[in-house]
Design a protein around this motif. Sequence first.
Motif, PDB file in Angstrom:
ATOM      1  N   PRO A  77       0.582  -0.869  -0.517  1.00 49.12           N
ATOM      2  CA  PRO A  77      -0.132  -0.230  -0.026  1.00 49.12           C
ATOM      3  C   PRO A  77       0.895   1.072   0.332  1.00 49.12           C
ATOM      4  CG  PRO A  77      -0.465  -1.797   1.402  1.00 49.12           C
ATOM      5  CD  PRO A  77       0.104  -2.470   1.125  1.00 49.12           C
ATOM      6  N   LYS A  78       1.887   1.280   0.477  1.00 54.71           N
ATOM      7  CA  LYS A  78       3.045   2.178   0.350  1.00 54.71           C
ATOM      8  C   LYS A  78       3.504   2.623  -0.716  1.00 54.71           C
ATOM      9  CE  LYS A  78       4.711   1.448   5.484  1.00 54.71           C
ATOM     10  NZ  LYS A  78       5.145   2.035   6.469  1.00 54.71           N
ATOM     11  N   ASN A  79       4.171   1.676  -1.716  1.00 56.36           N
ATOM     12  CA  ASN A  79       4.575   2.253  -2.638  1.00 56.36           C
ATOM     13  C   ASN A  79       3.541   1.824  -3.932  1.00 56.36           C
ATOM     14  OD1 ASN A  79       4.446  -0.478  -3.290  1.00 56.36           O
ATOM     15  ND2 ASN A  79       6.587  -1.152  -3.143  1.00 56.36           N
ATOM     16  N   MET A  80       2.382   1.304  -3.823  1.00 57.57           N
ATOM     17  CA  MET A  80       2.163   1.000  -5.248  1.00 57.57           C
ATOM     18  C   MET A  80       1.513   2.500  -5.883  1.00 57.57           C
ATOM     19  SD  MET A  80      -1.938  -0.092  -3.197  1.00 57.57           S
ATOM     20  CE  MET A  80      -2.720   1.919  -2.625  1.00 57.57           C
ATOM     21  N   ASN A  81       1.538   3.204  -6.016  1.00 54.76           N
ATOM     22  CA  ASN A  81       1.213   4.748  -6.778  1.00 54.76           C
ATOM     23  C   ASN A  81       2.942   4.904  -6.724  1.00 54.76           C
ATOM     24  OD1 ASN A  81      -1.552   5.180  -6.415  1.00 54.76           O
ATOM     25  ND2 ASN A  81      -0.890   5.856  -4.325  1.00 54.76           N
ATOM     26  N   ASP A  82       3.913   5.067  -6.972  1.00 55.38           N
ATOM     27  CA  ASP A  82       4.915   4.894  -7.363  1.00 55.38           C
ATOM     28  C   ASP A  82       4.978   4.660  -9.035  1.00 55.38           C
ATOM     29  OD1 ASP A  82       6.056   5.484  -4.596  1.00 55.38           O
ATOM     30  OD2 ASP A  82       7.287   3.907  -4.663  1.00 55.38           O
ATOM     31  N   PRO A  83       5.342   5.566  -9.807  1.00 59.31           N
ATOM     32  CA  PRO A  83       5.824   5.368 -11.426  1.00 59.31           C
ATOM     33  C   PRO A  83       6.099   4.131 -12.062  1.00 59.31           C
ATOM     34  CG  PRO A  83       6.566   8.050 -10.366  1.00 59.31           C
ATOM     35  CD  PRO A  83       6.057   7.001  -9.664  1.00 59.31           C
ATOM     36  N   ALA A  84       7.273   3.640 -10.749  1.00 54.85           N
ATOM     37  CA  ALA A  84       7.617   2.645 -11.607  1.00 54.85           C
ATOM     38  C   ALA A  84       6.909   2.114 -11.019  1.00 54.85           C
ATOM     39  CB  ALA A  84       8.859   2.484 -11.114  1.00 54.85           C
ATOM     40  N   ILE A  85       6.231   1.332 -10.181  1.00 57.01           N
ATOM     41  CA  ILE A  85       5.357   0.372 -10.024  1.00 57.01           C
ATOM     42  C   ILE A  85       3.958   0.643 -10.749  1.00 57.01           C
ATOM     43  CG2 ILE A  85       3.585  -0.584  -8.561  1.00 57.01           C
ATOM     44  CD1 ILE A  85       6.442  -0.934  -7.252  1.00 57.01           C
ATOM     45  N   ARG A  86       2.931   1.520 -11.375  1.00 54.67           N
ATOM     46  CA  ARG A  86       2.332   1.695 -12.024  1.00 54.67           C
ATOM     47  C   ARG A  86       2.942   1.660 -13.187  1.00 54.67           C
ATOM     48  NH1 ARG A  86      -2.712   2.412 -10.096  1.00 54.67           N
ATOM     49  NH2 ARG A  86      -3.182   3.866  -8.188  1.00 54.67           N
ATOM     50  N   SER A  87       3.910   1.794 -13.988  1.00 52.41           N
ATOM     51  CA  SER A  87       5.058   1.549 -15.112  1.00 52.41           C
ATOM     52  C   SER A  87       4.503  -0.885 -15.355  1.00 52.41           C
ATOM     53  CB  SER A  87       5.465   1.457 -14.889  1.00 52.41           C
ATOM     54  OG  SER A  87       6.699   1.092 -16.530  1.00 52.41           O
ATOM     55  N   LEU A  88       4.537  -0.926 -14.513  1.00 55.53           N
ATOM     56  CA  LEU A  88       4.622  -2.580 -14.552  1.00 55.53           C
ATOM     57  C   LEU A  88       3.554  -3.000 -14.630  1.00 55.53           C
ATOM     58  CD1 LEU A  88       6.016  -5.420 -13.871  1.00 55.53           C
ATOM     59  CD2 LEU A  88       5.994  -5.374 -11.712  1.00 55.53           C
ATOM     60  N   LEU A  89       2.269  -2.231 -12.982  1.00 57.73           N
ATOM     61  CA  LEU A  89       1.411  -2.783 -13.631  1.00 57.73           C
ATOM     62  C   LEU A  89       0.345  -2.773 -14.869  1.00 57.73           C
ATOM     63  CD1 LEU A  89      -0.052  -2.049  -9.595  1.00 57.73           C
ATOM     64  CD2 LEU A  89       1.078  -3.648 -10.776  1.00 57.73           C
ATOM     65  N   ALA A  90       0.871  -1.849 -15.500  1.00 55.39           N
ATOM     66  CA  ALA A  90       0.724  -1.251 -16.852  1.00 55.39           C
ATOM     67  C   ALA A  90       0.614  -1.996 -17.942  1.00 55.39           C
ATOM     68  CB  ALA A  90       0.970  -0.164 -17.470  1.00 55.39           C
ATOM     69  N   ASN A  91       1.452  -3.481 -17.553  1.00 54.35           N
ATOM     70  CA  ASN A  91       1.768  -4.214 -18.327  1.00 54.35           C
ATOM     71  C   ASN A  91       0.318  -5.466 -18.086  1.00 54.35           C
ATOM     72  OD1 ASN A  91       3.875  -3.686 -19.670  1.00 54.35           O
ATOM     73  ND2 ASN A  91       5.175  -4.568 -18.674  1.00 54.35           N
ATOM     74  N   TYR A  92      -0.405  -5.225 -16.903  1.00 55.86           N
ATOM     75  CA  TYR A  92      -0.828  -6.086 -16.446  1.00 55.86           C
ATOM     76  C   TYR A  92      -2.915  -5.208 -16.942  1.00 55.86           C
ATOM     77  CZ  TYR A  92       1.336  -8.785 -13.757  1.00 55.86           C
ATOM     78  OH  TYR A  92       2.622 -10.462 -13.408  1.00 55.86           O
ATOM     79  N   ALA A  93      -2.590  -4.703 -18.061  1.00 59.04           N
ATOM     80  CA  ALA A  93      -4.414  -3.953 -18.377  1.00 59.04           C
ATOM     81  C   ALA A  93      -4.766  -4.594 -19.300  1.00 59.04           C
ATOM     82  CB  ALA A  93      -3.922  -2.602 -18.771  1.00 59.04           C
ATOM     83  N   ARG A  94      -6.042  -4.374 -19.151  1.00 55.82           N
ATOM     84  CA  ARG A  94      -6.550  -6.372 -20.326  1.00 55.82           C
ATOM     85  C   ARG A  94      -7.266  -5.925 -21.277  1.00 55.82           C
ATOM     86  NH1 ARG A  94      -8.547 -10.389 -17.750  1.00 55.82           N
ATOM     87  NH2 ARG A  94      -8.456 -10.736 -15.864  1.00 55.82           N
TER      88      ARG A  94
END
Length: 311
Positions: free
Chosen positions: A294-311
């Motif tokens: 919950p502390k780092n989920m909005n970091d840009p690097a995390i967001r970039s990684l999660l973007a690969n999982y967008a349907r």
Amino acid sequence: MRRIVRLLLLLLYLTGSVPSAHATTIGVVLPGSSLLFYQVMLRGIRQSAHDQHVDLLIRSPSDGESLNTPNIQLHIIDYLVTQGVSGVLLAPEPLRSDTQVSIPVPVVLVDRANTDYDSVSTVYTDNFGAGGKAALSLIPVLKRGAKVAMLRLAPNVSSTTARESGFLSVARREGWNVVIDTYVGYRPHDAEVLIAEAINAYPDHLDAIFAPAEPIAYGALRVIESTPTDQRPRLVVFDWRPEFLDGLKRGIVHAAILQDPYRMGYLALAALARTLRGHPPPREIFVDVTTVTPKNMNDPAIRSLLANYAR
């Protein structure tokens, strides 16, 4: 004159004298296609194939069929070879112990190692280390004697077995009590039922749960979110689904250990393409995992990684 040149080029192309833009075809065999993990991996494979100027012939069994029908992947590979593929990219499932494997084209493994195949390279996660990272995320909040649950996938899947072992190595070092240690399977609905049964059968309070694969993690999330808030154990999930982001926001998911299947697929296809061009890759290529909280989920690097999982 230009018309004559165009006609000459067309004639050469039809007779095979001029190579097509995509002259090489690579076969791809994954364990299934419904899990988001493999959907993201396939996107990386497709993008890499585009960048490497090769074609793909993709044939994968339905999810779980490789575990229920021994050697089905091997039969698929035989079919791909008869279709003329130049190499095979494979996320291997277990074979029968008496099976003799001989693939007449180069093979690159992705997601997990497997000694049944003579592969030129394996692109995967350090799963033992990744399981250890899952446990490390709990050290700040668990004391010695904490009661934890290990929800296992299947005994013959090397990647998840390594994660489970990595988690347990840290748990034992920290003095946690593993009070639930059970296999719940790879089908999300079935796993959810078995997870609920295991948790409800335990008479005391659980402090933490480790769910080492996407289908287990999803089932565990659904079970935990139906539990009263003051009784919820800390849930550490492995892999990713969009629902886990909501779980992190609501405090149901303590941490998520993310692999990078897009990068694994991309690098594995590129490694095979280079092999076919006479440039063998390293025998092992490791792709790091990321701990999302919950502390780092909005970091840009995390967001970039999660973007690969967008349907």
